[in-house]
Design an enzyme around this catalytic site. Sequence first.
Site, PDB file in Angstrom:
ATOM      1  N   GLU A  31       3.942  12.052  -5.330  1.00 43.92           N
ATOM      2  CA  GLU A  31       2.972  10.670  -6.122  1.00 43.92           C
ATOM      3  C   GLU A  31       3.533  10.765  -7.663  1.00 43.92           C
ATOM      4  O   GLU A  31       3.363  11.685  -8.169  1.00 43.92           O
ATOM      5  CB  GLU A  31       1.552  11.324  -5.811  1.00 43.92           C
ATOM      6  CG  GLU A  31       0.470  10.486  -6.786  1.00 43.92           C
ATOM      7  CD  GLU A  31       0.918   8.870  -6.699  1.00 43.92           C
ATOM      8  OE1 GLU A  31       0.592   8.353  -5.535  1.00 43.92           O
ATOM      9  OE2 GLU A  31       0.947   8.259  -7.620  1.00 43.92           O
ATOM     10  N   ALA A  46     -14.511  -1.581  -2.378  1.00 41.91           N
ATOM     11  CA  ALA A  46     -15.067  -0.224  -1.982  1.00 41.91           C
ATOM     12  C   ALA A  46     -15.770  -0.803  -0.510  1.00 41.91           C
ATOM     13  O   ALA A  46     -16.654  -0.005  -0.164  1.00 41.91           O
ATOM     14  CB  ALA A  46     -16.082   0.593  -2.648  1.00 41.91           C
ATOM     15  N   HIS A  49     -14.644  -3.015   5.831  1.00 41.86           N
ATOM     16  CA  HIS A  49     -15.017  -4.210   6.304  1.00 41.86           C
ATOM     17  C   HIS A  49     -15.338  -4.202   7.823  1.00 41.86           C
ATOM     18  O   HIS A  49     -14.800  -3.345   8.571  1.00 41.86           O
ATOM     19  CB  HIS A  49     -13.984  -5.038   6.206  1.00 41.86           C
ATOM     20  CG  HIS A  49     -13.643  -5.626   4.751  1.00 41.86           C
ATOM     21  ND1 HIS A  49     -14.545  -6.625   3.974  1.00 41.86           N
ATOM     22  CD2 HIS A  49     -12.735  -5.439   3.974  1.00 41.86           C
ATOM     23  CE1 HIS A  49     -14.232  -6.764   2.769  1.00 41.86           C
ATOM     24  NE2 HIS A  49     -12.999  -5.878   2.654  1.00 41.86           N
ATOM     25  N   VAL A 172       9.582   8.753  -7.185  1.00 42.13           N
ATOM     26  CA  VAL A 172      10.705   8.550  -6.173  1.00 42.13           C
ATOM     27  C   VAL A 172      11.576   7.697  -7.048  1.00 42.13           C
ATOM     28  O   VAL A 172      11.484   6.385  -7.232  1.00 42.13           O
ATOM     29  CB  VAL A 172      10.521   8.207  -4.777  1.00 42.13           C
ATOM     30  CG1 VAL A 172      11.739   7.833  -4.123  1.00 42.13           C
ATOM     31  CG2 VAL A 172       9.596   9.386  -4.155  1.00 42.13           C
ATOM     32  N   ARG A 310      -3.862  -6.430  -5.817  1.00 37.73           N
ATOM     33  CA  ARG A 310      -3.634  -6.179  -4.346  1.00 37.73           C
ATOM     34  C   ARG A 310      -2.071  -6.084  -4.405  1.00 37.73           C
ATOM     35  O   ARG A 310      -1.348  -7.110  -4.846  1.00 37.73           O
ATOM     36  CB  ARG A 310      -4.148  -7.694  -3.784  1.00 37.73           C
ATOM     37  CG  ARG A 310      -5.818  -7.492  -4.113  1.00 37.73           C
ATOM     38  CD  ARG A 310      -6.088  -8.978  -3.515  1.00 37.73           C
ATOM     39  NE  ARG A 310      -7.337  -9.168  -3.774  1.00 37.73           N
ATOM     40  CZ  ARG A 310      -7.862  -9.942  -4.823  1.00 37.73           C
ATOM     41  NH1 ARG A 310      -7.083 -10.091  -5.670  1.00 37.73           N
ATOM     42  NH2 ARG A 310      -9.237 -10.020  -4.768  1.00 37.73           N
ATOM     43  N   CYS A 432     -20.958  12.953 -21.917  1.00 38.94           N
ATOM     44  CA  CYS A 432     -20.468  14.250 -21.299  1.00 38.94           C
ATOM     45  C   CYS A 432     -18.904  14.340 -21.537  1.00 38.94           C
ATOM     46  O   CYS A 432     -18.464  15.386 -21.331  1.00 38.94           O
ATOM     47  CB  CYS A 432     -20.575  13.944 -19.905  1.00 38.94           C
ATOM     48  SG  CYS A 432     -19.734  12.600 -18.982  1.00 38.94           S
TER      49      CYS A 432
HETATM   50  C1  FAD Z   1      -9.239  -6.368  -5.980  1.00 39.18           C
HETATM   51  C2  FAD Z   1      -9.131  -5.332  -4.575  1.00 39.18           C
HETATM   52  C3  FAD Z   1     -10.170  -5.578  -3.694  1.00 39.18           C
HETATM   53  C4  FAD Z   1     -10.200  -4.848  -2.604  1.00 39.18           C
HETATM   54  N1  FAD Z   1     -11.125  -4.581  -2.004  1.00 39.18           N
HETATM   55  C5  FAD Z   1     -11.026  -4.213  -0.505  1.00 39.18           C
HETATM   56  C6  FAD Z   1     -12.064  -3.570   0.225  1.00 39.18           C
HETATM   57  O1  FAD Z   1     -13.576  -4.041  -0.179  1.00 39.18           O
HETATM   58  N2  FAD Z   1     -11.806  -3.176   1.346  1.00 39.18           N
HETATM   59  C7  FAD Z   1     -10.562  -2.871   1.862  1.00 39.18           C
HETATM   60  O2  FAD Z   1     -10.580  -2.555   3.095  1.00 39.18           O
HETATM   61  N3  FAD Z   1      -9.549  -3.091   1.030  1.00 39.18           N
HETATM   62  C8  FAD Z   1      -9.788  -3.419  -0.073  1.00 39.18           C
HETATM   63  N4  FAD Z   1      -8.445  -3.508  -0.778  1.00 39.18           N
HETATM   64  C9  FAD Z   1      -7.168  -3.194  -0.376  1.00 39.18           C
HETATM   65  C10 FAD Z   1      -7.067  -1.628  -0.722  1.00 39.18           C
HETATM   66  O3  FAD Z   1      -7.713  -1.121  -2.119  1.00 39.18           O
HETATM   67  C11 FAD Z   1      -5.694  -1.169  -0.422  1.00 39.18           C
HETATM   68  O4  FAD Z   1      -5.368  -1.960   0.794  1.00 39.18           O
HETATM   69  C12 FAD Z   1      -5.631   0.171  -0.246  1.00 39.18           C
HETATM   70  O5  FAD Z   1      -6.122   0.839  -1.449  1.00 39.18           O
HETATM   71  C13 FAD Z   1      -3.895   0.472  -0.532  1.00 39.18           C
HETATM   72  O6  FAD Z   1      -3.874   1.762  -0.586  1.00 39.18           O
HETATM   73  P1  FAD Z   1      -2.236   2.379  -0.708  1.00 39.18           P
HETATM   74  O7  FAD Z   1      -2.287   3.654  -0.488  1.00 39.18           O
HETATM   75  O8  FAD Z   1      -1.228   1.557   0.124  1.00 39.18           O
HETATM   76  O9  FAD Z   1      -1.804   1.838  -2.056  1.00 39.18           O
HETATM   77  P2  FAD Z   1      -2.091   2.705  -3.642  1.00 39.18           P
HETATM   78  O10 FAD Z   1      -3.504   2.967  -3.456  1.00 39.18           O
HETATM   79  O11 FAD Z   1      -1.663   1.587  -4.670  1.00 39.18           O
HETATM   80  O12 FAD Z   1      -1.449   3.841  -3.700  1.00 39.18           O
HETATM   81  C14 FAD Z   1      -0.133   3.958  -3.701  1.00 39.18           C
HETATM   82  C15 FAD Z   1       0.415   5.124  -4.386  1.00 39.18           C
HETATM   83  O13 FAD Z   1       1.957   5.205  -4.415  1.00 39.18           O
HETATM   84  C16 FAD Z   1       2.138   5.567  -5.754  1.00 39.18           C
HETATM   85  N5  FAD Z   1       3.736   5.299  -5.814  1.00 39.18           N
HETATM   86  C17 FAD Z   1       4.236   4.118  -6.231  1.00 39.18           C
HETATM   87  N6  FAD Z   1       5.442   3.999  -6.365  1.00 39.18           N
HETATM   88  C18 FAD Z   1       5.833   5.458  -6.433  1.00 39.18           C
HETATM   89  C19 FAD Z   1       7.127   6.089  -6.200  1.00 39.18           C
HETATM   90  N7  FAD Z   1       8.262   5.698  -6.844  1.00 39.18           N
HETATM   91  N8  FAD Z   1       7.080   7.502  -6.371  1.00 39.18           N
HETATM   92  C20 FAD Z   1       6.094   8.215  -5.931  1.00 39.18           C
HETATM   93  N9  FAD Z   1       4.794   7.701  -5.897  1.00 39.18           N
HETATM   94  C21 FAD Z   1       4.782   6.263  -5.807  1.00 39.18           C
HETATM   95  C22 FAD Z   1       1.291   5.138  -6.589  1.00 39.18           C
HETATM   96  O14 FAD Z   1       1.246   5.809  -7.896  1.00 39.18           O
HETATM   97  C23 FAD Z   1       0.041   5.005  -5.740  1.00 39.18           C
HETATM   98  O15 FAD Z   1      -0.676   6.391  -6.285  1.00 39.18           O
HETATM   99  C24 FAD Z   1      -8.626  -4.300  -2.282  1.00 39.18           C
HETATM  100  C25 FAD Z   1      -7.589  -4.091  -3.165  1.00 39.18           C
HETATM  101  C26 FAD Z   1      -7.903  -4.796  -4.375  1.00 39.18           C
HETATM  102  C27 FAD Z   1      -6.978  -4.537  -5.372  1.00 39.18           C
END
Ligand code: FAD
Length: 466
Positions: A31, A46, A49, A172, A310, A432
């Site tokens: 990470e 949050a 769905h 990475v 997103r 805090c």
């Molecule tokens: C505005 C908004 C509203 C949303 N509302 C909802 C909702 O209500 N319900 C729902 O189901 N979904 C919702 N979503 C979607 C949901 O938040 C995402 O689908 C989900 O958080 C994606 O998770 P992830 O682990 O793929 O991405 P992320 O949480 O972005 O995690 C990816 C990780 O990869 C790491 N990373 C990136 N590049 C590298 C690298 N080169 N080397 C090492 N680490 C790296 C990043 O630092 C990050 O920690 C919403 C999204 C947004 C933006």
Amino acid sequence: MFDITIIGCGIIGAAVAYEFSKYELSVVVLEKENDVSMGATKANSAIIHAGFDPRPGSLMARLNVQGNMLARELFDVLDIPHKKCGALVLAFSQEEMQTLEKLLETGEANGVPGLSILSKNDVLKLEPNISDNIAGALSAPTTMIVSPWEYALALAEVAVVNGVKLYTETEVTNIQPVTNGYNIQTTKGEFATRYIINAAGLFSDDINNMINETKIEILPDIGEYFLLDKNEGTQVNQVIFQCPTPQGKGVLVAPTVHGNLIVGPSSVAVQSRNDTSNTQKGLDSVKTLAQKSVPGIDFRANIRNFSGIRAKSTVKDFIITKPNTGFVNLAGIASPGLSAAPAIAKMAVDMVSLDLKPKTNFIGTRKRVRFHDLSPQEISQNSAYGNIVCRCETVTEGEVYDALNSPIPPASVDGVKRRTTAGLGRCQGGFCAPRIVEILANWYKCCPTKILQEGVGTEILTSEMK
Ligand SMILES: Cc1cc2nc3c(=O)[nH]c(=O)nc-3n(C[C@H](O)[C@H](O)[C@H](O)COP(=O)(O)OP(=O)(O)OC[C@H]3O[C@@H](n4cnc5c(N)ncnc54)[C@H](O)[C@@H]3O)c2cc1C
């Protein structure tokens, strides 16, 4: 050589790590930030769905509905704050009532239980603060709300307890194929692995494009929010949506698991994947749309604005593919990614061709101590649980020390907030934060000027005054 390397520790990387930690495999998570859940996972609506919105037959539809069911068990066994509150999708015209009929049909095709269309009177009985201009609503009782970062943290902590290695601040930078796997270059050295699971969120296209011939492209899209104080948290009991548009699920008004009111998000395509600043234009549009649903929201009670980006893609679905031997993409995980996460993780496990031998000593539960749940006797046995550090959320010193002793200790003041809720309330850490800085500095045996608010480079104090 590791069997599995997961790149990224948002909700997807954490869920995959949790799922693989059930088997006799060597697993590592890389990470780039200094904590779990620093990307889209910490800044979203949050909502878990129900699954009435995604196109039937899509990965989003199937994995959303499965993920919602799987989350119910995880929330209980991993002690993850959530509420099974349900949702209403409001219609403001007869034309929108037809949209509700279509959503009902889509939801039933996707296997969503319990959907029904309610009359205006029925809706107003359930939610008296909703606008009188509605024509009716779709009720989706399986919708839930959750603390998204605690969801990711809980999964990652259980993975670590069961032997998964987590390296934070490890970005990475390149990937090369080697015999039977890959060599991954990072800012903290090289990792050899048989399998790569790409869970890098907004940067999942960069990771895929380092090595695979079939390229993908992430199209960032920002969503802005208001978080209102707890005195507004009872405006609604359920998640209140409006009819979805081609841009997405639209602006919602919802309670949060911590008792606040969340209002948002906007949806605007952006160039930068790192810039989560709020804009007056974005917030104004959210406010106007939210007041259409709940006219009496008092925006003077706003305690924080934030945005999430997103990871949309050119494919209007999740990109879950195996473009190369030993490489699995969990890319383009836009909404409903939080809802679908546990189902996506199970799918990732099914996509690797390894001998999956279940661990006999897997530890599948987790429990957090919360001041509100403690008896006076328990507090008297450990005085740290009687020493309040966060007045707004009533968090004690004992809970901060529990976080520091946990499998993934916090690296910053906001890291403490995500684990304990200290700093989440009305004063947003005004009371805090100095105390948390002091505890962190003592714990890590460093000068308070080294303590971070959040990521690398966010030191709070610049120098000593006397
Ligand atoms: C505005 C908004 C509203 C949303 N509302 C909802 C909702 O209500 N319900 C729902 O189901 N979904 C919702 N979503 C979607 C949901 O938040 C995402 O689908 C989900 O958080 C994606 O998770 P992830 O682990 O793929 O991405 P992320 O949480 O972005 O995690 C990816 C990780 O990869 C790491 N990373 C990136 N590049 C590298 C690298 N080169 N080397 C090492 N680490 C790296 C990043 O630092 C990050 O920690 C919403 C999204 C947004 C933006």
